[in-house]
Write a protein that holds these residues in place. Sequence first.
Motif, PDB file in Angstrom:
ATOM      1  N   ASP A 113      28.303  10.619  17.055  1.00  0.00           N
ATOM      2  CA  ASP A 113      27.632   9.759  18.028  1.00  0.00           C
ATOM      3  C   ASP A 113      28.079  10.136  19.445  1.00  0.00           C
ATOM      4  O   ASP A 113      29.261  10.045  19.779  1.00  0.00           O
ATOM      5  CB  ASP A 113      27.965   8.297  17.746  1.00  0.00           C
ATOM      6  CG  ASP A 113      27.173   7.326  18.609  1.00  0.00           C
ATOM      7  OD1 ASP A 113      26.649   7.719  19.679  1.00  0.00           O
ATOM      8  OD2 ASP A 113      27.079   6.147  18.215  1.00  0.00           O
ATOM      9  N   PRO A 114      27.154  10.546  20.319  1.00  0.00           N
ATOM     10  CA  PRO A 114      27.539  10.935  21.680  1.00  0.00           C
ATOM     11  C   PRO A 114      28.031   9.759  22.528  1.00  0.00           C
ATOM     12  O   PRO A 114      28.616   9.976  23.585  1.00  0.00           O
ATOM     13  CB  PRO A 114      26.255  11.535  22.259  1.00  0.00           C
ATOM     14  CG  PRO A 114      25.158  10.978  21.424  1.00  0.00           C
ATOM     15  CD  PRO A 114      25.725  10.716  20.061  1.00  0.00           C
ATOM     16  N   ASN A 159      30.378   7.683  21.565  1.00  0.00           N
ATOM     17  CA  ASN A 159      31.739   7.332  21.156  1.00  0.00           C
ATOM     18  C   ASN A 159      32.676   7.230  22.351  1.00  0.00           C
ATOM     19  O   ASN A 159      32.614   8.055  23.267  1.00  0.00           O
ATOM     20  CB  ASN A 159      32.311   8.401  20.214  1.00  0.00           C
ATOM     21  CG  ASN A 159      31.775   8.315  18.809  1.00  0.00           C
ATOM     22  OD1 ASN A 159      31.243   7.297  18.390  1.00  0.00           O
ATOM     23  ND2 ASN A 159      31.912   9.403  18.068  1.00  0.00           N
ATOM     24  N   GLU A 206      37.191   9.864  19.545  1.00  0.00           N
ATOM     25  CA  GLU A 206      36.894  10.747  18.420  1.00  0.00           C
ATOM     26  C   GLU A 206      38.088  10.667  17.480  1.00  0.00           C
ATOM     27  O   GLU A 206      39.232  10.597  17.934  1.00  0.00           O
ATOM     28  CB  GLU A 206      36.706  12.198  18.890  1.00  0.00           C
ATOM     29  CG  GLU A 206      35.519  12.408  19.802  1.00  0.00           C
ATOM     30  CD  GLU A 206      34.182  12.245  19.091  1.00  0.00           C
ATOM     31  OE1 GLU A 206      34.112  12.448  17.863  1.00  0.00           O
ATOM     32  OE2 GLU A 206      33.209  11.905  19.786  1.00  0.00           O
ATOM     33  N   ALA A 212      36.959  10.473  23.688  1.00  0.00           N
ATOM     34  CA  ALA A 212      35.809  11.360  23.547  1.00  0.00           C
ATOM     35  C   ALA A 212      35.704  12.228  24.801  1.00  0.00           C
ATOM     36  O   ALA A 212      36.220  11.865  25.870  1.00  0.00           O
ATOM     37  CB  ALA A 212      34.545  10.538  23.340  1.00  0.00           C
TER      38      ALA A 212
END
Length: 134
Positions: free
Chosen positions: A84-85, A87, A90, A112
């Motif tokens: 998911d961009p 986020n 990570e 992220a």
Amino acid sequence: MLPFFVYGTLRPGESNHDLFLRGRVRSEEPATMRGVVLYDGPGYPYAVEEPGGVVVGEVVTALPEDYAELLGILDRLEEYAPGDPANLYERVERPATLGDGRVVRAWVYVAAPAVAERLRARGKRIESGDWRGR
């Protein structure tokens, strides 16, 4: 089933420890992680990958029967969804060094890429690497 390296509100004695980890872990051991630094966030820290950095925390090993549930709970807490961009964090596998010198592989939530870039540009770095000592 990797353990988790925790460095902020999930550490023993911090606000999210009792809410999410109590009764679900087999062990908690003091540890450090190299290759990351800490930045202060809004009530919680962010670990940002950076060569030469060291962060203080604990390695938390989940009870085997609670591992899958705990992994999902922590992913939701950290607002992490694979790929998911949007986020904030990570979840990555990195080595952590326990107090007795043993090195173990552990999951750790790091900022992220977009969040890390903003923190490096204008965030407040925690020089000690220990959120408790900020």
